[in-house]
Every structure is written in structure tokens, then in C-alpha cells.
Scaffold this motif. Structure first.
Motif, mmCIF file in Angstrom:
data_model
loop_
_atom_site.group_PDB
_atom_site.id
_atom_site.type_symbol
_atom_site.label_atom_id
_atom_site.label_comp_id
_atom_site.label_asym_id
_atom_site.label_seq_id
_atom_site.Cartn_x
_atom_site.Cartn_y
_atom_site.Cartn_z
ATOM 1 N N ASP A 76 35.518 34.580 52.442
ATOM 2 C CA ASP A 76 35.009 33.884 51.258
ATOM 3 C C ASP A 76 35.447 34.658 50.019
ATOM 4 O OD1 ASP A 76 33.720 32.006 49.728
ATOM 5 O OD2 ASP A 76 31.705 32.443 50.446
ATOM 6 N N TYR A 77 35.429 33.985 48.860
ATOM 7 C CA TYR A 77 35.935 34.570 47.621
ATOM 8 C C TYR A 77 35.083 34.036 46.480
ATOM 9 C CZ TYR A 77 39.578 35.885 44.153
ATOM 10 O OH TYR A 77 40.270 36.420 43.107
ATOM 11 N N LEU A 78 34.304 34.901 45.859
ATOM 12 C CA LEU A 78 33.403 34.499 44.779
ATOM 13 C C LEU A 78 33.744 35.265 43.508
ATOM 14 C CD1 LEU A 78 30.008 34.612 46.735
ATOM 15 C CD2 LEU A 78 31.512 32.647 46.411
ATOM 16 N N THR A 79 33.711 34.568 42.383
ATOM 17 C CA THR A 79 34.020 35.222 41.119
ATOM 18 C C THR A 79 32.741 35.690 40.413
ATOM 19 O OG1 THR A 79 34.062 33.053 40.014
ATOM 20 C CG2 THR A 79 36.169 33.957 40.756
ATOM 21 N N LYS A 80 32.857 36.827 39.747
ATOM 22 C CA LYS A 80 31.750 37.353 38.965
ATOM 23 C C LYS A 80 31.630 36.541 37.676
ATOM 24 C CE LYS A 80 32.366 42.064 40.722
ATOM 25 N NZ LYS A 80 32.762 43.442 40.414
ATOM 26 N N SER A 129 45.508 35.726 43.493
ATOM 27 C CA SER A 129 44.593 36.750 44.005
ATOM 28 C C SER A 129 43.753 36.186 45.144
ATOM 29 C CB SER A 129 43.673 37.257 42.891
ATOM 30 O OG SER A 129 44.398 37.941 41.899
ATOM 31 N N GLU A 130 43.316 34.938 44.987
ATOM 32 C CA GLU A 130 42.510 34.294 46.012
ATOM 33 C C GLU A 130 43.323 34.095 47.289
ATOM 34 O OE1 GLU A 130 39.534 30.417 46.383
ATOM 35 O OE2 GLU A 130 40.440 30.964 44.466
ATOM 36 N N VAL A 131 44.552 33.641 47.136
ATOM 37 C CA VAL A 131 45.406 33.433 48.299
ATOM 38 C C VAL A 131 45.685 34.758 49.001
ATOM 39 C CG1 VAL A 131 47.711 32.722 49.067
ATOM 40 C CG2 VAL A 131 46.469 31.341 47.384
ATOM 41 N N ALA A 132 45.959 35.817 48.222
ATOM 42 C CA ALA A 132 46.202 37.140 48.813
ATOM 43 C C ALA A 132 44.993 37.626 49.588
ATOM 44 C CB ALA A 132 46.566 38.138 47.716
ATOM 45 N N ALA A 133 43.805 37.362 49.059
ATOM 46 C CA ALA A 133 42.569 37.778 49.731
ATOM 47 C C ALA A 133 42.420 37.087 51.077
ATOM 48 C CB ALA A 133 41.367 37.488 48.839
ATOM 49 N N PHE A 134 42.591 35.787 51.099
ATOM 50 C CA PHE A 134 42.462 35.052 52.358
ATOM 51 C C PHE A 134 43.582 35.404 53.332
ATOM 52 C CE2 PHE A 134 39.902 31.963 49.781
ATOM 53 C CZ PHE A 134 38.719 32.158 50.476
ATOM 54 N N ASP A 135 44.754 35.705 52.795
ATOM 55 C CA ASP A 135 45.892 36.025 53.656
ATOM 56 C C ASP A 135 45.679 37.340 54.396
ATOM 57 O OD1 ASP A 135 48.282 35.137 54.697
ATOM 58 O OD2 ASP A 135 49.513 36.212 53.245
ATOM 59 N N THR A 136 44.843 38.217 53.857
ATOM 60 C CA THR A 136 44.571 39.491 54.515
ATOM 61 C C THR A 136 43.321 39.432 55.383
ATOM 62 O OG1 THR A 136 43.422 40.282 52.523
ATOM 63 C CG2 THR A 136 45.724 40.923 52.801
ATOM 64 N N GLY A 137 42.667 38.260 55.459
ATOM 65 C CA GLY A 137 41.561 38.107 56.394
ATOM 66 C C GLY A 137 40.194 37.911 55.794
ATOM 67 N N ALA A 170 36.109 39.742 39.494
ATOM 68 C CA ALA A 170 36.268 39.120 38.179
ATOM 69 C C ALA A 170 37.601 38.378 38.082
ATOM 70 C CB ALA A 170 36.179 40.186 37.083
ATOM 71 N N ARG A 171 38.460 38.563 39.066
ATOM 72 C CA ARG A 171 39.781 37.933 39.038
ATOM 73 C C ARG A 171 39.686 36.517 39.593
ATOM 74 N NH1 ARG A 171 44.547 42.169 40.295
ATOM 75 N NH2 ARG A 171 45.643 40.408 39.396
ATOM 76 N N SER A 172 40.120 35.559 38.794
ATOM 77 C CA SER A 172 40.025 34.153 39.205
ATOM 78 C C SER A 172 41.393 33.513 39.417
ATOM 79 C CB SER A 172 39.261 33.347 38.141
ATOM 80 O OG SER A 172 39.905 33.456 36.875
ATOM 81 N N GLU A 173 42.477 34.327 39.320
ATOM 82 C CA GLU A 173 43.809 33.751 39.512
ATOM 83 C C GLU A 173 43.978 33.269 40.952
ATOM 84 O OE1 GLU A 173 44.217 37.629 37.082
ATOM 85 O OE2 GLU A 173 43.299 36.998 38.967
ATOM 86 N N GLU A 174 44.681 32.165 41.100
ATOM 87 C CA GLU A 174 44.865 31.580 42.417
ATOM 88 C C GLU A 174 45.616 32.517 43.346
ATOM 89 O OE1 GLU A 174 46.790 27.564 44.484
ATOM 90 O OE2 GLU A 174 46.429 27.639 42.323
ATOM 91 N N ASP A 190 34.742 44.229 46.098
ATOM 92 C CA ASP A 190 35.469 43.982 44.856
ATOM 93 C C ASP A 190 36.967 44.064 45.146
ATOM 94 O OD1 ASP A 190 35.947 43.559 42.169
ATOM 95 O OD2 ASP A 190 35.633 45.653 41.604
ATOM 96 N N ILE A 191 37.792 43.514 44.254
ATOM 97 C CA ILE A 191 39.247 43.626 44.420
ATOM 98 C C ILE A 191 39.798 44.794 43.614
ATOM 99 C CG2 ILE A 191 41.463 42.554 43.864
ATOM 100 C CD1 ILE A 191 40.489 39.948 44.839
ATOM 101 N N MET A 192 39.516 44.819 42.319
ATOM 102 C CA MET A 192 40.082 45.851 41.452
ATOM 103 C C MET A 192 39.246 47.122 41.530
ATOM 104 S SD MET A 192 41.265 43.647 38.096
ATOM 105 C CE MET A 192 39.621 43.018 37.776
ATOM 106 N N MET A 193 39.772 48.126 42.257
ATOM 107 C CA MET A 193 39.082 49.403 42.412
ATOM 108 C C MET A 193 40.103 50.530 42.408
ATOM 109 S SD MET A 193 36.245 48.589 45.375
ATOM 110 C CE MET A 193 37.471 47.954 46.534
ATOM 111 N N PRO A 194 39.688 51.730 42.053
ATOM 112 C CA PRO A 194 40.610 52.867 42.079
ATOM 113 C C PRO A 194 40.922 53.304 43.508
ATOM 114 C CG PRO A 194 38.394 53.608 41.554
ATOM 115 C CD PRO A 194 38.349 52.108 41.566
ATOM 116 N N VAL A 195 41.962 54.128 43.658
ATOM 117 C CA VAL A 195 42.399 54.732 44.919
ATOM 118 C C VAL A 195 43.017 53.682 45.861
ATOM 119 C CG1 VAL A 195 41.807 56.203 46.893
ATOM 120 C CG2 VAL A 195 40.565 56.472 44.715
#
Length: 231
Positions: free
Chosen positions: A104-108, A93-101, A87-91, A56-61
């Protein structure tokens, strides 16, 4: 029947999601461990050594993007397949995810059967690739690219590349002077089982250039990319 269970780590702060995914993964024969935030995921990854991570992306800590970045810094985690489920579908967020390695990126909301089919296909493709793989070594310019050990040397210096960056470089270097558009590169490196943005290719090319230099991979404006052998 699996002769050896593949190891999958699930990271989410929602107990229902963890339970749902664990149940379906174990039913498919996978060995599963879970974490409830990014910090725990980083620690667990070191000891569990998962082959695939659902995060998941949005998590505590610690959020998933930072956890992914830290996991990718571990040499033993370079080849681990990381899929974001969010649950985040903003572009951005997706780019940030791929930029960190991320791979794949799937939305809930999650569709368990479709997800299991995708995961099974990923492991099946990796197994086929390993079983059919021959000794592959490309030496060009000051680069030495060894596909059997996933190692890259620039002169005498070893350079660490995440799996997709390495595969993209090896593919282009295996076909010098041939121009590939983004769709062709997505198809050959990510395949049909993974949905990613075309700009993912641009991000990976940029990161490769930062490590090996600008002169090996040339941009053909309006078309795509090609690997050039230096004179």
C-alpha cells in the motif's frame, strides 16, 4: 482484546511522526518498534519479525524503497504487509514502491484514526482468512501451488513469491479460463482497505511471469487477464 499483540515496525526520520504513530498503535494494542532510516529498518526487521511495516521513502543512509527491496528478499518477510507513508505523490515513486514489494502507498499528512482503522481491518481480514482457510493445493502443468504453506514449485524447483504475487497467482489458477479485469483483481487480492493503482496488477503479473513462464497467464487485450491450463 488481542490475545497476542501484532508486531508493527515504524520507519521514519521525523521524530514527531514516530511518536505520533507509536502512540496510536500502542493505544490499539500493537507491539511497536521504530527505526530512523532504511538501513536500521533492514536490521531491525531481521530481529523483530514485524507483521506490518509503516515506512517513509525519503530517509538518510538508505531510502524506503531500497529498504523494502532488501526486506522482501528475506524469506521470513515475504508475508509482511508493507505500507509506505510518504510526502512524495509522484506516480513514478508509487510505481517504484510497488515494484519493490509494497502492499500500500499513502501520502502524508497522516490521519491517525483513518490509518488505525485501515491497519485494524488488514489484521482482521488476515485473521479471518487464516481461520477459514482449508488445505488448498493446485497442481497444473509443472506448477504446484500450496495455499496452506504459501509455497510454489515449478517442477522440482521451489520459487519464492511475495505474498501478493502468490495470492494473485493462486486466485487466477483457482479460476482457470475466467477473464478478470484489473478492478476485479484489485478487489479480490487487495480488497477495499488498500488503495493501489490499476497498473499495480500489471507489475505483479509481469513479475509472476518472469518466475513461472509466459504461457500460464494470458493477457486479453482491452479486458484483463486469465489463467490458462497448458495442453
Amino acid at each position: 482484546m488481542m490475545t497476542k499483540a501484532h508486531k508493527v515496525m515504524v520507519v521514519d526520520d521525523e521524530p514527531d511522526i514516530l511518536e505520533l504513530l507509536t502512540y496510536n498503535l500502542e493505544k490499539e494494542g500493537y507491539e511497536v518498534k521504530t527505526a530512523t532510516n532504511g538501513k536500521k529498518a533492514v536490521t531491525l526487521a531481521q530481529s523483530f519479525q514485524p507483521e506490518l511495516i509503516l515506512m517513509d521513502i525519503m530517509m538518510p543512509v538508505m531510502d524506503g524503497v531500497e529498504a523494502c527491496r532488501q526486506i522482501r528478499e528475506m524469506p521470513e518477510m515475504r508475508n509482511t504487509f508493507i505500507i509506505f507513508l510518504t510526502a512524495r505523490s509522484e506516480e513514478y515513486s508509487e510505481v517504484a514502491a510497488f515494484d519493490t514489494g509494497a502492499d500500500d502507498y499513502l501520502t502524508k499528512p497522516i490521519k491517525p484514526r483513518a490509518l488505525m482503522s485501515r491497519i485494524n481491518a488488514i489484521f482482521r481480514r488476515e485473521s479471518q482468512k487464516t481461520s477459514s482457510e482449508e488445505s488448498n493445493l493446485i497442481e497444473v502443468g509443472d506448477l504446484s501451488i500450496d495455499r496452506t504453506s504459501y509455497t510454489l514449485y515449478k517442477g522440482d524447483n521451489q520459487i519464492a513469491l511475495p505474498k501478493k504475487e502468490f495470492e494473485l497467482l493462486f486466485f487466477l489458477a483457482s479460476n482457470p479460463d475466467k477473464v478478470y479485469n484489473r478492478d476485479e483483481l484489485l478487489q479480490n487480492i487487495w480488497g477495499n482497505d488498500v488503495y493501489v493503482l490499476a497498473r499495480t496488477v500489471d507489475v505483479h503479473i509481469r513479475r509472476i511471469r518472469e518466475k513461472i513462464g509466459e504461457h500460464y497467464i494470458k493477457t486479453i487485450k482491452g479486458v484483463g487477464y486469465k489463467f490458462e491450463i497448458p495442453e
